[in-house]
Design a protein around this motif. Structure first.
Motif, PDB file in Angstrom:
ATOM      1  N   ALA A 361       0.835  -1.200   0.000  1.00 49.14           N
ATOM      2  CA  ALA A 361       0.000   0.000   0.000  1.00 49.14           C
ATOM      3  C   ALA A 361       0.872   1.253   0.000  1.00 49.14           C
ATOM      4  N   PRO A 362       0.608   2.190  -0.921  1.00 52.97           N
ATOM      5  CA  PRO A 362       1.406   3.416  -0.966  1.00 52.97           C
ATOM      6  C   PRO A 362       1.010   4.387   0.146  1.00 52.97           C
ATOM      7  N   LYS A 363       1.856   5.360   0.361  1.00 54.70           N
ATOM      8  CA  LYS A 363       1.534   6.418   1.320  1.00 54.70           C
ATOM      9  C   LYS A 363       0.700   7.493   0.627  1.00 54.70           C
ATOM     10  N   LEU A 364      -0.127   8.159   1.393  1.00 59.92           N
ATOM     11  CA  LEU A 364      -0.924   9.257   0.849  1.00 59.92           C
ATOM     12  C   LEU A 364       0.015  10.278   0.209  1.00 59.92           C
ATOM     13  N   PRO A 365      -0.186  10.620  -1.062  1.00 61.13           N
ATOM     14  CA  PRO A 365       0.799  11.448  -1.779  1.00 61.13           C
ATOM     15  C   PRO A 365       0.738  12.942  -1.474  1.00 61.13           C
ATOM     16  N   VAL A 366      -0.210  13.378  -0.670  1.00 58.37           N
ATOM     17  CA  VAL A 366      -0.298  14.805  -0.320  1.00 58.37           C
ATOM     18  C   VAL A 366      -0.296  14.942   1.199  1.00 58.37           C
ATOM     19  N   SER A 367      -0.008  16.158   1.656  1.00 60.72           N
ATOM     20  CA  SER A 367       0.045  16.419   3.090  1.00 60.72           C
ATOM     21  C   SER A 367      -0.622  17.751   3.395  1.00 60.72           C
ATOM     22  N   GLY A 368      -0.682  18.058   4.670  1.00 53.46           N
ATOM     23  CA  GLY A 368      -1.284  19.313   5.084  1.00 53.46           C
ATOM     24  C   GLY A 368      -0.580  20.524   4.500  1.00 53.46           C
ATOM     25  N   SER A 369       0.723  20.443   4.351  1.00 51.74           N
ATOM     26  CA  SER A 369       1.466  21.585   3.803  1.00 51.74           C
ATOM     27  C   SER A 369       1.076  21.858   2.356  1.00 51.74           C
ATOM     28  N   ASP A 370       0.724  20.792   1.606  1.00 53.89           N
ATOM     29  CA  ASP A 370       0.273  20.988   0.224  1.00 53.89           C
ATOM     30  C   ASP A 370      -1.050  21.739   0.191  1.00 53.89           C
ATOM     31  N   VAL A 371      -1.929  21.468   1.157  1.00 60.42           N
ATOM     32  CA  VAL A 371      -3.218  22.152   1.214  1.00 60.42           C
ATOM     33  C   VAL A 371      -3.031  23.605   1.632  1.00 60.42           C
ATOM     34  N   TRP A 393      -8.734   9.194  -3.855  1.00 64.14           N
ATOM     35  CA  TRP A 393      -7.518   8.445  -4.226  1.00 64.14           C
ATOM     36  C   TRP A 393      -7.723   6.937  -4.059  1.00 64.14           C
ATOM     37  N   ILE A 394      -8.307   6.547  -2.901  1.00 62.64           N
ATOM     38  CA  ILE A 394      -8.570   5.120  -2.665  1.00 62.64           C
ATOM     39  C   ILE A 394      -9.611   4.604  -3.651  1.00 62.64           C
ATOM     40  N   GLY A 395     -10.678   5.373  -3.827  1.00 58.43           N
ATOM     41  CA  GLY A 395     -11.764   4.938  -4.699  1.00 58.43           C
ATOM     42  C   GLY A 395     -11.365   4.777  -6.144  1.00 58.43           C
ATOM     43  N   ASN A 396     -10.290   5.454  -6.559  1.00 56.61           N
ATOM     44  CA  ASN A 396      -9.807   5.358  -7.938  1.00 56.61           C
ATOM     45  C   ASN A 396      -8.573   4.466  -8.054  1.00 56.61           C
ATOM     46  N   ASN A 397      -8.380   3.575  -7.050  1.00 58.76           N
ATOM     47  CA  ASN A 397      -7.320   2.572  -7.068  1.00 58.76           C
ATOM     48  C   ASN A 397      -5.927   3.197  -7.037  1.00 58.76           C
ATOM     49  N   PHE A 398      -5.794   4.239  -6.212  1.00 61.85           N
ATOM     50  CA  PHE A 398      -4.489   4.821  -5.893  1.00 61.85           C
ATOM     51  C   PHE A 398      -3.744   5.322  -7.143  1.00 61.85           C
ATOM     52  N   PRO A 399      -4.341   6.245  -7.902  1.00 64.51           N
ATOM     53  CA  PRO A 399      -3.658   6.758  -9.102  1.00 64.51           C
ATOM     54  C   PRO A 399      -2.336   7.430  -8.742  1.00 64.51           C
ATOM     55  N   THR A 400      -1.359   7.277  -9.598  1.00 68.35           N
ATOM     56  CA  THR A 400      -0.009   7.802  -9.323  1.00 68.35           C
ATOM     57  C   THR A 400       0.327   9.035 -10.147  1.00 68.35           C
ATOM     58  N   ASP A 401      -0.541   9.448 -11.044  1.00 74.30           N
ATOM     59  CA  ASP A 401      -0.261  10.608 -11.884  1.00 74.30           C
ATOM     60  C   ASP A 401      -0.247  11.879 -11.032  1.00 74.30           C
ATOM     61  N   ALA A 402       0.915  12.522 -10.924  1.00 69.78           N
ATOM     62  CA  ALA A 402       1.079  13.689 -10.045  1.00 69.78           C
ATOM     63  C   ALA A 402       0.215  14.857 -10.498  1.00 69.78           C
ATOM     64  N   GLU A 403       0.074  15.049 -11.806  1.00 67.26           N
ATOM     65  CA  GLU A 403      -0.736  16.170 -12.304  1.00 67.26           C
ATOM     66  C   GLU A 403      -2.199  15.957 -11.961  1.00 67.26           C
ATOM     67  N   GLN A 404      -2.663  14.734 -12.107  1.00 68.88           N
ATOM     68  CA  GLN A 404      -4.051  14.424 -11.757  1.00 68.88           C
ATOM     69  C   GLN A 404      -4.288  14.648 -10.269  1.00 68.88           C
ATOM     70  N   GLN A 405      -3.359  14.205  -9.440  1.00 71.17           N
ATOM     71  CA  GLN A 405      -3.483  14.406  -7.994  1.00 71.17           C
ATOM     72  C   GLN A 405      -3.544  15.892  -7.658  1.00 71.17           C
ATOM     73  N   CYS A 406      -2.688  16.686  -8.303  1.00 75.80           N
ATOM     74  CA  CYS A 406      -2.635  18.121  -8.029  1.00 75.80           C
ATOM     75  C   CYS A 406      -3.946  18.798  -8.423  1.00 75.80           C
ATOM     76  N   ASN A 407      -4.495  18.397  -9.576  1.00 73.24           N
ATOM     77  CA  ASN A 407      -5.751  19.004 -10.028  1.00 73.24           C
ATOM     78  C   ASN A 407      -6.899  18.690  -9.076  1.00 73.24           C
ATOM     79  N   VAL A 408      -6.972  17.462  -8.618  1.00 74.19           N
ATOM     80  CA  VAL A 408      -8.035  17.083  -7.688  1.00 74.19           C
ATOM     81  C   VAL A 408      -7.897  17.863  -6.383  1.00 74.19           C
ATOM     82  N   LEU A 409      -6.663  17.980  -5.869  1.00 71.25           N
ATOM     83  CA  LEU A 409      -6.451  18.706  -4.613  1.00 71.25           C
ATOM     84  C   LEU A 409      -6.838  20.174  -4.782  1.00 71.25           C
TER      85      LEU A 409
END
Length: 418
Positions: A361-371, A393-409
């Protein structure tokens, strides 16, 4: 007194030749006391099993033991002085040194003892013949009550009158089954079983802490399923664990552990045996005085996570693994598996149980400092954004695309700031 001395085999072990124990023997020999190792260390060495602790018996009375040990520069502490036990420390190694004893008075839980110099008398007050083996510093074996032959034949028998031994301490009922499961040949001694059955009501006199400690040891023993089955049929197990129990499910879990190559886990085995309905885990924790860590482990493996079921997609299993952690996930799958009639070799259950071995299981890719960097102040809103991101992130099977993660956040932060 004429002792029965067995010249062969001799006790030959590294622990018997260690400088630490040699110092203890030398110290106690100064005034002519006879000192021997007794019990588990001797028993386990003779059958080539691990030795975890070394207990010593001596004809020296406790005050003499302390005086002699301290005179030799060893540590000496009266850890059980009323029962003749002194803890002697040599080279950082602790040894319980106990004066030979005989029982003066017993009440089924505690004993009043008197000291003696008679080795047969000391042996006769012990529980099982295989626990009354002694050896001298040179490895000579002493067997006052026939324990070596029982050990060789893998028989667990009470010393003398089984009912008398049990009346001295009712915990010996549970110890009888535990030692039978650990050292026996698969057959419960009928005399001991009859005595345990007749006197089983004495178990209610025991403290929850003593029952817990003994039962957890029993659960981990190799012959536990067979021993528990006998206890259940005799009505003994129901008095030790006073709730609904399912020995068959316990046996299925043991078979599953073996099929997976997993080490015995007494807490998960307890859950398999006695956690039948929601809330049973809390009842057990209170009844057996489980530690907070033990109670939490039972609660963790008795879970409603859908990903435990192998019929769900692997992505759902990964979500459960992420939430529970690898150890709790595997134990939860094994426990759910044992609650079914599926074979211990069922490929779908095996694959789900072994998911932690092939996916980490990967670690959550974002943190409070990112928010915070997105303009959100520390506080409840920040925590809500992280929680929402994790769910996505969990519901989408832990996507690893950094740009996608950033857009969602960013989208979640914008909604919170709107």
């Amino acid at each position: 007194m004429r002792e029965t001395t067995i010249k062969w085999p001799r006790v030959n072990a590294a622990w018997l030749r260690s400088p630490a124990i040699e110092k203890v023997f030398a110290a106690l020999a100064k005034d002519g006391a006879t000192t021997r190792v007794v019990g588990g260390a001797v028993r386990n060495t003779l059958i080539d099993r691990p030795v975890n602790e070394v207990d010593i018996a001596t004809t020296a009375i406790p005050d003499e033991t302390m005086r002699l040990a301290r005179a030799a520069g060893l540590g000496a502490y009266p850890t059980g002085i009323d029962h003749g036990t002194v803890t002697v420390v040599a080279d950082g190694q602790s040894y319980e040194v106990t004066t030979l004893r005989r029982d003066v008075e017993t009440d089924g839980r505690h004993a009043v003892v008197a000291f003696t110099d008679d080795w047969k008398e000391d042996a006769s007050r012990r529980d099982f013949t295989i626990n009354a083996l002694y050896c001298d510093p040179d490895g000579t074996l002493y067997d006052p009550v026939g324990g070596f032959e029982d050990l060789r034949k893998r028989r667990v028998r009470f010393i003398g009158d089984a009912k008398q031994r049990i009346r001295e301490d009712y915990l010996r009922i549970l110890r009888f089954f535990r030692f039978s499961a650990q050292y026996g040949n698969g057959q419960i001694d009928p005399t001991g079983l009859a005595a345990a059955d007749e006197l089983k009501e004495g178990l209610v006199l025991l403290s929850a802490e003593r029952v817990r400690a003994e039962m957890l040891k029993l659960f981990a023993a190799p012959g536990a399923p067979e021993a528990l089955d006998v206890m259940y049929k005799a009505g003994i197990l129901q008095l030790a664990i006073r709730t609904r129990i399912e020995p068959d499910r316990f046996a299925r879990l043991v078979a599953i552990e073996a099929a997976l190559g997993e080490a015995p886990d007494p807490i998960t085995r307890l859950a398999a045996l006695a956690v039948i309905h929601p809330g049973d885990d809390r009842f057990l924790a209170e009844q057996l005085r489980l530690s907070n860590a033990e109670a939490s482990r039972i609660a963790a493996v008795f879970t409603g996570e859908p990903g435990i079921d192998p019929e769900t997609p692997e992505a759902t299993g990964r979500a459960a693994l992420y939430r529970l952690g690898p150890e709790n996930f595997k134990r939860a799958v094994m426990l759910a598996w044992a609650r079914t009639e599926a074979s211990p070799n069922a490929p779908n259950w095996r694959a789900r149980a072994l998911l932690p071995d092939r996916w980490k299981a990967p670690k959550l890719p974002v943190s409070g400092s990112d928010v915070i960097a997105l303009g959100v102040a520390p506080g409840p809103a920040l925590g809500g954004i992280l929680k929402a991101f994790e769910s996505w992130w969990i519901g989408n099977n832990f996507p690893t695309d950094a740009e996608q993660q950033c857009n969602v956040l960013k989208l979640l932060a914008a909604k919170a700031l709107a």
